[in-house]
Write an enzyme that holds these catalytic residues in place. Sequence first.
Site, PDB file in Angstrom:
ATOM      1  N   CYS A 371       0.806  -1.400  -0.228  1.00 44.75           N
ATOM      2  CA  CYS A 371      -0.002   0.067   0.150  1.00 44.75           C
ATOM      3  C   CYS A 371       0.860   1.235  -0.031  1.00 44.75           C
ATOM      4  CB  CYS A 371      -0.890   0.095   1.239  1.00 44.75           C
ATOM      5  SG  CYS A 371      -2.094  -1.431   1.020  1.00 44.75           S
ATOM      6  N   GLU A 372       1.648   1.339  -0.759  1.00 45.02           N
ATOM      7  CA  GLU A 372       2.482   2.564  -1.447  1.00 45.02           C
ATOM      8  C   GLU A 372       2.795   3.028  -2.642  1.00 45.02           C
ATOM      9  OE1 GLU A 372       4.105   4.286   1.173  1.00 45.02           O
ATOM     10  OE2 GLU A 372       3.642   3.234   2.650  1.00 45.02           O
ATOM     11  N   TYR A 401      21.510  -7.002  -0.979  1.00 45.65           N
ATOM     12  CA  TYR A 401      20.726  -5.763  -0.448  1.00 45.65           C
ATOM     13  C   TYR A 401      19.329  -5.970  -0.899  1.00 45.65           C
ATOM     14  CZ  TYR A 401      25.242  -3.916   0.440  1.00 45.65           C
ATOM     15  OH  TYR A 401      26.470  -3.683   0.905  1.00 45.65           O
TER      16      TYR A 401
END
Length: 444
Positions: A371-372, A401
């Site tokens: 939700c971004e 990473y």
Amino acid sequence: MTTVHEPASRPTAADLSVWPASTTEPARGDLAVGGVPLTEIADRFGTPVYVLDEAEVRERCRTYRDAFPEADILYAAKAFLCRAMAHWIDEEGLGLDVCSAGELELAVTTGFPPDRIVLHGNAKSPRDLDTALRLGVGRIVIDSPSEIARLAAAVGPTGHQKVMVRVVPGISAGGHAKIRTGTDDQKFGLPITDGYAQHAIARVLDQPQLELTGLHCHLGSQITTVKPYLVAVRRMVGLMLRLHEQHGLVLPELDLGGGHGIAYRPGEPALDLTTLARRVRAELADACATAGLPVPRLLIEPGRAIAGPAGVALYHVLAVKHTGDHVFVAVDGGMSDNPRPALYGVRYAPRLIGRRGTAAPARVTVVGRHCEAGDILASDVELPGDVRPGDLLAVPVAGAYQLAMASGYNLVGRPPLAAVRDGRARLLVRRESLEDIRRRDVGL
């Protein structure tokens, strides 16, 4: 008139240049790494899932050993660490660079020799230092003046610990502002320019239980040219000369850190390791000759350059959405398993696998399930125009990473990681389950 679209072509050598060397196309539209079809891995372990090519990791370790035969090569565990990775690094004869008690404990309990481990960190906790001293870590890199007294007290008046001091040489290098660490305006190290480093080193020398073995610097990450390292060599040797003049000190070690850049997409630049080794060696010899100092032993700390190209991430497509001129391809992972595009604007080259697309390539944005609005895995990339829910996407250069920085956002659980080699796949890190998440939540 009907337009006939050519299907996506077979992968070329250029297309596969950022994939592990073992990558092949065993069937139409599929890819295999380490002799294992990626579709088989997705079926067996589910998605999202990370795939790590053991042979690629080992070969990259050997490449560093061959390029720097006179140096200590320390794998930077922050890029990615699990017990198997620590075991491979040990077997290939490399040391280890860790940043926490957690990384240190995992490595040592796996059997990694603690005397080949270096502990870093700009704000080491009491637990970090206590664990390092208890396990007998090889060197501790001092990053701030306050750490000197704390470490000396922890070692005790009759104890002994080898240390290095991280200095800032005042060099701006790296692929993004957030990963440049060689300048005075960031949190790491002690600047040379204002005498801060020299003052701290003098304080270390006043602690008889701390043995200063050398200087350390790290310029940043994703550096693709040799020049910043050559400038760093000159400045570090210049500091070593001043320390010799002031204290009669001859330091036997010089750690140039890592930050060696790799290509994430075909055609991108990468640091030429052979050129780096040759020119750093020559620059160091010349600088030391000019200063009248013996040549110190080099330490090099690659992380991304070993783990990154050995990894592949697999996702299933959940939805395809056409919004105006944009096409969004949503997958079952996202910023919880790879925050790097949101943090640094990193760009990847995902590929449709499992079938050959029959439509012409289209420009799409691959997004995650979170939700971004910033939950984007790959912006403006080419995929077959008929990409659809249920398809499998593979993203190369996923070994560094990504899982190491994975989070618990939206409580989706972190993905598993499987290793491949010689036609076999085995689970190294299992998927984080809902039960794992529930067990951490102890209050009501």
